[in-house]
Write a protein that holds these residues in place. Structure first.
Motif, PDB file in Angstrom:
ATOM      1  N   PRO A 215      -3.252  15.822   7.006  1.00 32.13           N
ATOM      2  CA  PRO A 215      -2.883  15.600   8.121  1.00 32.13           C
ATOM      3  C   PRO A 215      -1.164  14.839   8.260  1.00 32.13           C
ATOM      4  O   PRO A 215      -0.349  15.346   6.220  1.00 32.13           O
ATOM      5  N   PRO A 216       0.226  15.184   8.455  1.00 34.10           N
ATOM      6  CA  PRO A 216       1.375  14.247   8.429  1.00 34.10           C
ATOM      7  C   PRO A 216       1.240  13.364   7.429  1.00 34.10           C
ATOM      8  O   PRO A 216       0.338  12.398   7.495  1.00 34.10           O
TER       9      PRO A 216
ATOM     10  N   MET B 111       0.277  -1.397  -0.056  1.00 28.79           N
ATOM     11  CA  MET B 111      -0.226  -0.112   0.279  1.00 28.79           C
ATOM     12  C   MET B 111       1.110   1.615  -0.114  1.00 28.79           C
ATOM     13  O   MET B 111       1.879   1.331   1.074  1.00 28.79           O
TER      14      MET B 111
ATOM     15  N   ALA C 135      -6.024   0.734  -0.479  1.00 28.21           N
ATOM     16  CA  ALA C 135      -7.476   0.605   0.885  1.00 28.21           C
ATOM     17  C   ALA C 135      -7.905  -0.885   0.986  1.00 28.21           C
ATOM     18  O   ALA C 135      -8.025  -0.967   2.917  1.00 28.21           O
TER      19      ALA C 135
ATOM     20  N   ILE D   9      -2.761   8.198  -0.559  1.00 25.33           N
ATOM     21  CA  ILE D   9      -3.341   8.712  -0.012  1.00 25.33           C
ATOM     22  C   ILE D   9      -3.651  10.091  -0.300  1.00 25.33           C
ATOM     23  O   ILE D   9      -4.544  11.003  -0.465  1.00 25.33           O
ATOM     24  N   SER D  10      -2.275  10.140   0.115  1.00 24.82           N
ATOM     25  CA  SER D  10      -1.620  11.500   0.666  1.00 24.82           C
ATOM     26  C   SER D  10      -2.710  12.357  -0.298  1.00 24.82           C
ATOM     27  O   SER D  10      -3.411  13.882  -0.499  1.00 24.82           O
TER      28      SER D  10
ATOM     29  N   ALA E 278      -5.563  -2.964   2.545  1.00 22.10           N
ATOM     30  CA  ALA E 278      -4.727  -2.765   3.611  1.00 22.10           C
ATOM     31  C   ALA E 278      -5.831  -2.708   5.022  1.00 22.10           C
ATOM     32  O   ALA E 278      -5.344  -3.193   5.781  1.00 22.10           O
TER      33      ALA E 278
ATOM     34  N   PRO F 149       2.827   9.674   7.115  1.00 24.03           N
ATOM     35  CA  PRO F 149       3.655   8.431   8.547  1.00 24.03           C
ATOM     36  C   PRO F 149       4.998   8.628   7.725  1.00 24.03           C
ATOM     37  O   PRO F 149       5.739   8.929   6.749  1.00 24.03           O
ATOM     38  N   GLN F 150       5.409   7.191   9.433  1.00 24.56           N
ATOM     39  CA  GLN F 150       6.253   7.386   8.609  1.00 24.56           C
ATOM     40  C   GLN F 150       6.782   6.031   7.847  1.00 24.56           C
ATOM     41  O   GLN F 150       5.686   5.338   7.790  1.00 24.56           O
ATOM     42  N   PRO F 151       8.142   6.073   7.743  1.00 24.99           N
ATOM     43  CA  PRO F 151       7.909   3.864   7.323  1.00 24.99           C
ATOM     44  C   PRO F 151       7.642   3.371   7.755  1.00 24.99           C
ATOM     45  O   PRO F 151       7.607   3.407   9.334  1.00 24.99           O
ATOM     46  N   PRO F 152       6.745   2.224   6.991  1.00 19.66           N
ATOM     47  CA  PRO F 152       6.170   1.274   7.944  1.00 19.66           C
ATOM     48  C   PRO F 152       7.606   0.256   7.994  1.00 19.66           C
ATOM     49  O   PRO F 152       8.146  -0.126   7.640  1.00 19.66           O
ATOM     50  N   ARG F 153       6.720  -0.938   8.461  1.00 21.03           N
ATOM     51  CA  ARG F 153       7.813  -1.940   9.134  1.00 21.03           C
ATOM     52  C   ARG F 153       6.916  -3.428   8.629  1.00 21.03           C
ATOM     53  O   ARG F 153       5.794  -3.514   8.352  1.00 21.03           O
TER      54      ARG F 153
ATOM     55  N   GLY G 256       0.907  18.266   8.722  1.00 20.79           N
ATOM     56  CA  GLY G 256       0.971  18.438   9.868  1.00 20.79           C
ATOM     57  C   GLY G 256      -0.322  20.345   9.793  1.00 20.79           C
ATOM     58  O   GLY G 256       0.218  20.600  11.396  1.00 20.79           O
TER      59      GLY G 256
ATOM     60  N   GLY H  23      -4.565  -5.469   7.748  1.00 18.86           N
ATOM     61  CA  GLY H  23      -4.321  -4.916   8.994  1.00 18.86           C
ATOM     62  C   GLY H  23      -5.066  -6.184  10.115  1.00 18.86           C
ATOM     63  O   GLY H  23      -4.571  -6.009  11.561  1.00 18.86           O
TER      64      GLY H  23
END
Lengths: 462, 490
Positions: B32-33, B1, B385, B6-7, B388, B35-39, B28, B392
């Motif tokens: 929305p800010p 994903m 989406a 999305i942004s 995901a 996302p951080q990098p996923p794992r 921000g 999830g």
């Protein structure tokens, strides 16, 4: 089968909720399995909670936990169905639905984009004393949810079309829960029968007339009155870096300002019941009649709360509980039974109920419920039963706190109902410390020696 | 994903809403800010072995909480009932927890409940297609006692006549409640409407429950609940060696007294001719609307594609059915779908509840959405989406011992290798929009759909005319669930 609902209404019917009365967070030291003959006690160290209060009054409680790849972000607002305005029964719950609509910087349903669409989930519920917004997301989406929760707290912009559409949804929810469910009308009526004065007596789902009378102006007013940083608790649990969390909270929540006006609070005090009462309710489709006995109970922070919870478990938790063994199995007079202690922030409701097995008269069930409570109060539980309940409570606590959401729920409940997050640690200790004599005493004092309301529920004549 | 998708989509919307001006949003601030990098999702190790008795053992160690979920699966359910014995599988499962012989002594239901609950858990039994199950979640010090109890309950249940009568009375009472609920009525009827009079169409209405006799229950237990169909899963704070040793102690030596019954002759779905069944429930609080259609069979190559297609339609709050029925029109508290795969075929079902006069409108909406997905592929970000959402949901099950145990049981019930679980995320993310469209086109065209509406048809009144061409109409009081779906013999 727990039938007593504490009026909790969730935005999504099919997502499961944590019960208000249940779960407590506990960090754990893993015990190695050596298959001993007797159980060695499991030691649970206190939760490593961190607490802050911002200048604008927002409380922030967090718990870092690397056992998961998720993070739970919850906002608990100190407003619930007890605060529904006069003539606007069901409003707090309707408002909760509207919090998912447009804000200045987010379109409708943006929270679903930020959660479900990235592999997380969100939900919300309205209870008697609080409205709670729950988000669980992969750890790398934490900052986005913090931004979004601050955004809807301060910039909600509901329009007429969204208001009307969501009101229709709430009316369908009312129909599904109260009208379509054969026992919906019974559960809906219990708070009204159990409380005489306190607004806890009004059902959280409201009624169609009051819902249809609500206006957009009411929505603005409610938001301004109750949705403010000094009326909220932010709870974050899961895989995050604490200094990073603090920086984000400072960026997104610290600039929010609390209004000067005082927050209206319920002033009513529920008096003791003066005499026994009885009421008969009917509904179109009641397959098996039911009876409920209601007693007024203490608030959640009362010293007897733990003993009442243990008494509840002894009476109705599992097939070997007193009520299940006697009424469902041995005599087969009931299809289902239960005893619950729903203790809210300001008062509580204790109840015993039974759904009759086919053909059994309600008077017989009523007598049997009372007899079992009297028996437990008179001769008390034995040591094996007390051990069982302690083990059940410990196991359910550990189960619930496997997830960030379960831990966050427990923290939120401790703050809102017991006054402090650290009470989440203490509650299990108090439960384990309850004695057989305590159980006997609270059943006598809060149940047998007080007046009750009896509710009979049967099929309406054609 | 891809989070950037999305942004970008959200930026587009903000640009439209800013009055008279097209400007970029600031993450921000007014967006929305990022996302951080996923794992990547990491799974625990699955340690699988087979005992000499034929029982399969799977140990899934996870030691951050002192809990273990112990779960037993036997691959036999209602599809394996002999003809005329609908309800026997569920009755047998219910009675497994109601008394057993332990160390040569008969222990009744009361004693068993006390023993189970003293361990802090309930002994739960379940019955579903090709699955009879027993499970408990206990703290680590109680694990051996729990396994001993589960072994006695599965292998040496009393299946006593008194408990059978109790269970029958309770099942009849529970059925009374179910038959007062439009959602339950519709589901039971759809089982017959879609699968017809085949093993996977089995339902047990009150008259079937009344026919059950004890020797049928004894027969099902003796000839279906056998060691070479049994899987034991231990998930939680237990090592592979400890788990295997405990399994060997309680399930290692198990010689069944009877031969297995001949396997059931499983069949593909045999839907009724009528596209819609209307069930009148006067006085019911809402109408239940249910639409079913074919789905991939267990062995079909496009099964994973079908699961993603099902998610696009009704796999969550943001999926198409809920968008159209609840979010856009406020017609329901929720509309969603699920899908089942059996060896001989599958069934996709979309369902919701609504006010009676809008049931026809909702039925048409749901049918239209199923058609629409076959006409045009979903947009890339919509598909991402829903993928995901599936990933999830899978990842969250890894957080609890019971979630892990159920993942393993799910694979084993369908005879799939556990290694497939390690491929789940990749397989879901590999599905393309065109594959989804093709699946919907080949499975969910108009003629393949079957619908049930259960509600107060008088209150619905003329609104039903929009959908009732060729419909069958019956009142609940007159509906014989067992005869529904039977084809007349020529």
């Amino acid at each position: 089968m727990p039938l007593f609902l504490s009026g909790q209404l969730s935005r999504r019917g099919w997502l499961s909720l944590a019960a208000t009365s249940a779960t407590l967070p506990w960090a754990t030291t893993p015990a190695r399995a050596a298959a001993p003959a007797r159980a060695s006690p499991i030691r649970l160290p206190p939760l490593p909670l961190r607490e802050r209060r911002l200048g604008n009054g927002l409380q922030v409680i967090s718990l870092a936990n690397q056992a998961t790849a998720s993070v739970s972000i919850q906002v608990w607002y100190r407003v619930g169905s007890k605060d529904d305005p006069a003539g606007r029964s069901g409003f707090a719950h309707l408002f909760e639905h509207l919090m998912f609509k447009r804000t200045q910087h987010m379109p409708n349903e943006m929270f679903d984009r930020l959660t479900e669409d990235v592999g997380g989930q969100n939900n919300a519920f309205t209870a008697e004393d609080m409205t709670v917004y729950q988000n669980e997301v992969p750890f790398n989406h934490l900052e986005r949810l913090l931004w979004a929760e601050a955004e809807r707290l301060v910039h909600l912009q509901v329009d007429q079309a969204s208001f009307e559409s969501e009101r229709k949804v709430v009316v369908e929810e009312l129909r599904e829960r109260v009208l379509a469910d054969p026992y919906g009308r019974l559960f809906n009526a219990l708070p009204a029968q159990g409380f005489e004065v306190h607004p806890y007596r009004r059902p959280g789902i409201g009624n169609e007339a009051d819902l249809n009378a609500a206006t957009l102006a009411d929505v603005q007013q409610f938001h301004t009155t109750y949705y403010r940083p000094d009326n909220a608790v932010l709870v974050v649990v899961g895989d995050f870096d604490p200094p990073q969390l603090d920086a984000w909270v400072d960026r997104y929540f610290a600039p929010l300002r609390a209004p000067q006006a005082a927050i209206p609070r319920v002033q009513a005090v529920e008096p003791p019941r003066a005499q026994d009462g009885r009421v008969a309710l009917t509904a179109p489709n009641v397959p098996l009649p039911a009876v409920a006995l209601l007693w007024k109970g203490p608030r959640a922070s009362h010293a007897d709360a733990a003993a009442l919870r243990v008494a509840s478990a002894l009476l109705s938790n599992g097939d070997s509980s007193r009520l299940n063994e006697a009424l469902v199995h041995d005599t087969q007079m009931a299809q289902a039974v239960g005893f619950s202690a729903d203790l809210y922030a300001e008062a509580g409701l204790l109840g015993a109920y039974a759904i009759a097995a086919n053909g059994q008269p309600l008077a017989k069930l009523e007598a049997a419920l009372l007899a079992q409570i009297q028996r437990l109060a008179a001769s008390g539980p034995d040591a094996a039963e007390m051990d069982k309940v302690r083990t059940q409570l410990l196991t359910s606590t550990l189960s619930a706190r496997q997830t960030p959401q379960g831990l966050a729920d427990a923290i939120g409940n401790a703050v809102l109902l017991l006054g402090e997050a650290r009470m989440a640690d203490e509650t299990l200790q108090r439960l384990q410390a309850v004695s057989a004599a305590d159980v006997q005493r609270v059943l006598k004092q809060h149940v047998l020696q007080t007046r009750r309301m009896t509710v009979e529920y049967t099929q309406a004549a054609a | 994903m891809n989070p950037t998708l999305i942004s970008r989509r959200q930026l587009g919307l903000y640009a439209l809403s800013a009055p008279g001006l097209v400007r970029a949003a600031t993450p921000g601030v007014d967006a929305p800010p990022a996302p951080q990098p996923p794992r990547a999702v990491t799974l625990p190790a699955f340690h699988e072995s087979t005992l000499r008795s034929g029982v399969t053992v799977v140990v899934v160690p996870r030691n951050n909480t002192p809990l273990v979920t112990a779960a037993l699966l036997v691959r036999a359910g209602p599809e394996s009932e002999p003809p005329g014995q609908a309800g026997v599988a569920a009755m047998t499962a219910a009675l497994l927890t109601k008394g057993a012989t332990r160390d040569g002594v008969k222990k009744g239901a009361t004693a068993i409940a006390r023993q189970a609950e003293a361990l802090g858990a309930t002994l739960d039994s379940g019955c579903s297609w090709r699955a009879t199950t027993l499970s408990m979640t206990v703290t680590v010090p109680r694990l051996e006692e729990a396994l001993a109890l589960m072994a006695d309950s599965l292998r040496r249940p009393l299946l006593g006549p008194d408990e059978l009568e109790r269970a029958r009375a309770q099942a009849l009472d529970a059925m009374r409640v179910s038959l007062g609920n439009p959602g339950e009525v519709a589901r039971m009827a759809m089982r017959r409407v879609f699968w017809g009079d085949t093993p996977f169409g089995s339902v047990a209405p009150p008259k079937a429950l009344k026919r059950i006799v004890r020797h049928q229950v004894l027969g099902f237990h003796a000839r279906q609940l056998l060691p070479n169909r049994t899987v034991l899963v231990l998930a939680g704070d237990v090592s592979p060696e400890q788990g295997r040793e405990l399994a060997q102690r309680y399930f290692g030596v198990w010689l069944p007294a009877s031969e297995a019954a001949l396997p059931a002759v499983l069949k593909p779905p045999e839907p009724i001719d009528a596209p819609l069944l209307l069930i009148d429930m006067p006085g019911s609080g809402q109408s239940s609307v249910l639409v079913s259609a074919p789905f991939a069979a267990e062995g079909d190559a496009d099964r994973r594609i079908g699961q993603v297609a099902s998610a696009v339609l009704g796999g969550g709050y943001s999926a198409r059915l809920n968008q159209e029925v609840r979010i856009k029109r406020g017609l329901s508290y929720g509309a969603f779908s699920e899908a089942e795969s059996q060896p001989t075929g599958g069934m996709f079902s979309a369902r919701t509840q609504t006010h009676h006069p809008t049931a026809a409108q909702v039925l048409q909406l749901m049918r239209d959405e199923m058609q629409r997905l076959g006409d045009a592929p979903p947009a890339a970000d919509e598909l991402a989406a829903r993928q995901a959402t599936l990933v999830g949901s899978f990842a969250r099950r890894l957080d609890t011992t019971s979630g892990l145990a159920m993942l393993v049981l799910g694979q084993k019930a369908q005879g799939r290798p556990l290694a497939d679980l390690n491929r789940y995320v990749t397989d879901v993310l590999a599905v393309t929009p065109e594959q989804v469209r093709e699946f919907a086109r080949s499975h969910w065209q108009g003629k393949q759909l079957r619908a049930v509406i259960a509600g107060d048809l008088a209150v619905a009144g003329d609104s039903l005319k929009a959908v009732d061409a060729g419909a069958q109409r019956v009142s609940l009081a007159d509906l014989d669930m067992e005869r529904l779906g039977q084809r007349s013999k020529r």
